[in-house]
Design an enzyme around this catalytic site. Structure first.
Site, PDB file in Angstrom:
ATOM      1  N   ASP A 144       0.837  -1.363   0.037  1.00  0.00           N
ATOM      2  CA  ASP A 144       0.109  -0.122   0.156  1.00  0.00           C
ATOM      3  C   ASP A 144       0.716   1.270  -0.014  1.00  0.00           C
ATOM      4  OD1 ASP A 144      -1.945  -2.059   0.166  1.00  0.00           O
ATOM      5  OD2 ASP A 144      -2.795  -1.162   2.034  1.00  0.00           O
TER       6      ASP A 144
ATOM      7  N   HIS B 249     -10.859   6.484   0.479  1.00  0.00           N
ATOM      8  CA  HIS B 249      -9.348   6.362   0.123  1.00  0.00           C
ATOM      9  C   HIS B 249      -9.166   5.360  -0.952  1.00  0.00           C
ATOM     10  CE1 HIS B 249      -9.921   3.181   3.072  1.00  0.00           C
ATOM     11  NE2 HIS B 249      -9.019   2.632   2.542  1.00  0.00           N
TER      12      HIS B 249
ATOM     13  N   LYS C  22      -6.370  -5.565  -3.398  1.00  0.00           N
ATOM     14  CA  LYS C  22      -7.302  -6.074  -2.413  1.00  0.00           C
ATOM     15  C   LYS C  22      -8.338  -4.956  -1.856  1.00  0.00           C
ATOM     16  CE  LYS C  22      -4.149  -4.553   1.308  1.00  0.00           C
ATOM     17  NZ  LYS C  22      -4.947  -3.421   1.803  1.00  0.00           N
TER      18      LYS C  22
ATOM     19  N   CYS D 285      -2.768  -2.582   7.753  1.00  0.00           N
ATOM     20  CA  CYS D 285      -2.230  -3.655   6.456  1.00  0.00           C
ATOM     21  C   CYS D 285      -0.916  -4.530   6.791  1.00  0.00           C
ATOM     22  CB  CYS D 285      -2.208  -2.951   5.084  1.00  0.00           C
ATOM     23  SG  CYS D 285      -4.042  -2.313   4.768  1.00  0.00           S
TER      24      CYS D 285
HETATM   25  C1  VGL Z   1      -5.220   0.425   5.322  1.00  0.00           C
HETATM   26  C2  VGL Z   1      -6.742   1.615   6.476  1.00  0.00           C
HETATM   27  C3  VGL Z   1      -7.680   1.180   5.575  1.00  0.00           C
HETATM   28  C4  VGL Z   1      -3.728   0.031   5.175  1.00  0.00           C
HETATM   29  C5  VGL Z   1      -6.282   0.417   4.342  1.00  0.00           C
HETATM   30  O1  VGL Z   1      -3.270   0.228   4.338  1.00  0.00           O
HETATM   31  O2  VGL Z   1      -3.065  -0.147   6.463  1.00  0.00           O
HETATM   32  N1  VGL Z   1      -5.544   0.928   6.520  1.00  0.00           N
HETATM   33  N2  VGL Z   1      -7.438   0.492   4.349  1.00  0.00           N
HETATM   34 ZN    ZN Z   2      -8.547   0.520   2.743  1.00  0.00          ZN
END
Ligand code: VGL
Ligand code: ZN
Length: 220
Positions: A14, A92, A117, A162
Site C-alpha cells: 500500500d 481512500h 485487495k 495492513c
Molecule cells: C489501510 C486502513 C484502511 C492500510 C487500508 O493500508 O493499512 N488502512 N485501508
Molecule cells: Zn482501505
C-alpha cells in the site's frame, strides 16, 4: 539472520498516494519509507529474490468508507454482514483515482506481481493474504506456495493495519516473516495501536530488522 534469497519475497504494501502526506488517509512520514523499500527491492531482485506489491483498491461506496453509511464519521466502528467491528475510514484508494496510484517515488521496475485487495464492495481487506472476514483468500497464499517462497520481507503502510494483518497471516501460513523497521509507518489510530501491533507481531514470531542490517545479510 540467514536468508535464502531465491526463496524470499519482498511484499510492498500500500505505498499509495492516499496513505502518504497530502493523501486522504495520510500516515505520518508515510513517504519516508520509500527510499529503504527501493534499496531493498533493487538488491533483492539483483540477487534472485522476488518482489510483489499490494494496492488497496476500493470501489466507490466501499463498506469501509464512513461516507457509505448514514450518520457515520471516520474512526467509528460498525458491524457489517460479514465483519464484526469494521473501522470506518475516509474515502481512500478508490479504483482508478490518483489517490490509489503508487507514490511516484516508488521504484516499480523490480515489481513482478501487483495484487489488489479490498475490491469487494461489502468486505474490506487489511491483510495481503486474507480479507477481513479472515477466510476469503486474496490469492497471494497460492502464489507464495507456487513460487516455493519460505520467507517474506514486508515494508509499506500502515504498520498497525495492513502490515500487521499481513505479517500475522504470513506467520500463520508458516512463513519466516521479517518487517523492515524503517520501511513501515503507522496510522496510530486509536492512539497506541502501532505499539500494540508491534508487540503482537513479535509475540507471533515476526522478526524486525532495519533495512541496512537486512541488506548486509542479503549481500553476503
Ligand atoms: C489501510 C486502513 C484502511 C492500510 C487500508 O493500508 O493499512 N488502512 N485501508
Ligand atoms: Zn482501505
Amino acid at each position: 539472520m540467514t536468508i535464502e534469497v531465491n526463496k524470499t519475497l519482498l511484499l510492498i504494501v500500500d505505498v499509495q498516494n492516499d496513505f502518504c502526506p497530502g493523501g486522504a488517509l495520510a500516515v505520518n512520514d508515510g513517504d519516508k519509507i520509500i527510499g529503504p523499500i527501493n534499496s531493498l527491492s533493487k538488491v533483492l531482485t539483483d540477487c534472485g529474490g522476488k518482489v510483489a506489491a499490494v494496492q488497496d483498491w476500493h470501489p466507490q461506496n466501499h463498506v469501509s468508507f464512513a461516507s457509505t453509511h448514514k450518520n457515520k464519521t471516520p474512526g467509528e466502528t460498525i458491524d457489517t454482514n460479514l465483519v464484526k467491528g469494521q473501522t470506518l475510514w475516509p474515502d481512500h484508494c478508490v479504483q482508478g483515482t490518483g489517490g490509489s496510484e503508487f507514490h511516484k517515488d516508488l521504484d516499480t521496475k523490480p515489481i513482478t506481481w501487483i495484487l489488489r485487495k479490498g475490491t469487494n464492495p461489502n468486505l474490506d481487506s487489511y491483510s495481503a493474504f486474507f480479507e477481513n472476514d479472515r477466510k476469503t483468500s486474496t490469492g497471494l497464499e497460492a502464489l507464495v506456495k507456487f513460487l516455493g517462497i519460505d520467507t517474506v520481507i514486508i515494508g509499506g503502510l500502515a504498520t498497525d493495519y495492513c502490515i500487521f494483518y499481513s505479517a500475522v497471516d504470513a506467520r500463520q501460513l508458516g512463513l519466516k516473516t521479517i518487517v523492515v523497521t524503517d520501511a513501515v509507518a503507522g496510522v496510530n489510530y486509536p492512539e497506541g495501536s502501532v505499539e500494540k501491533s508491534i508487540a503482537t507481531m513479535k509475540a507471533q514470531g515476526v522478526d524486525f530488522i532495519s533495512s541496512s542490517d537486512l541488506l548486509k545479510n542479503i549481500r553476503t
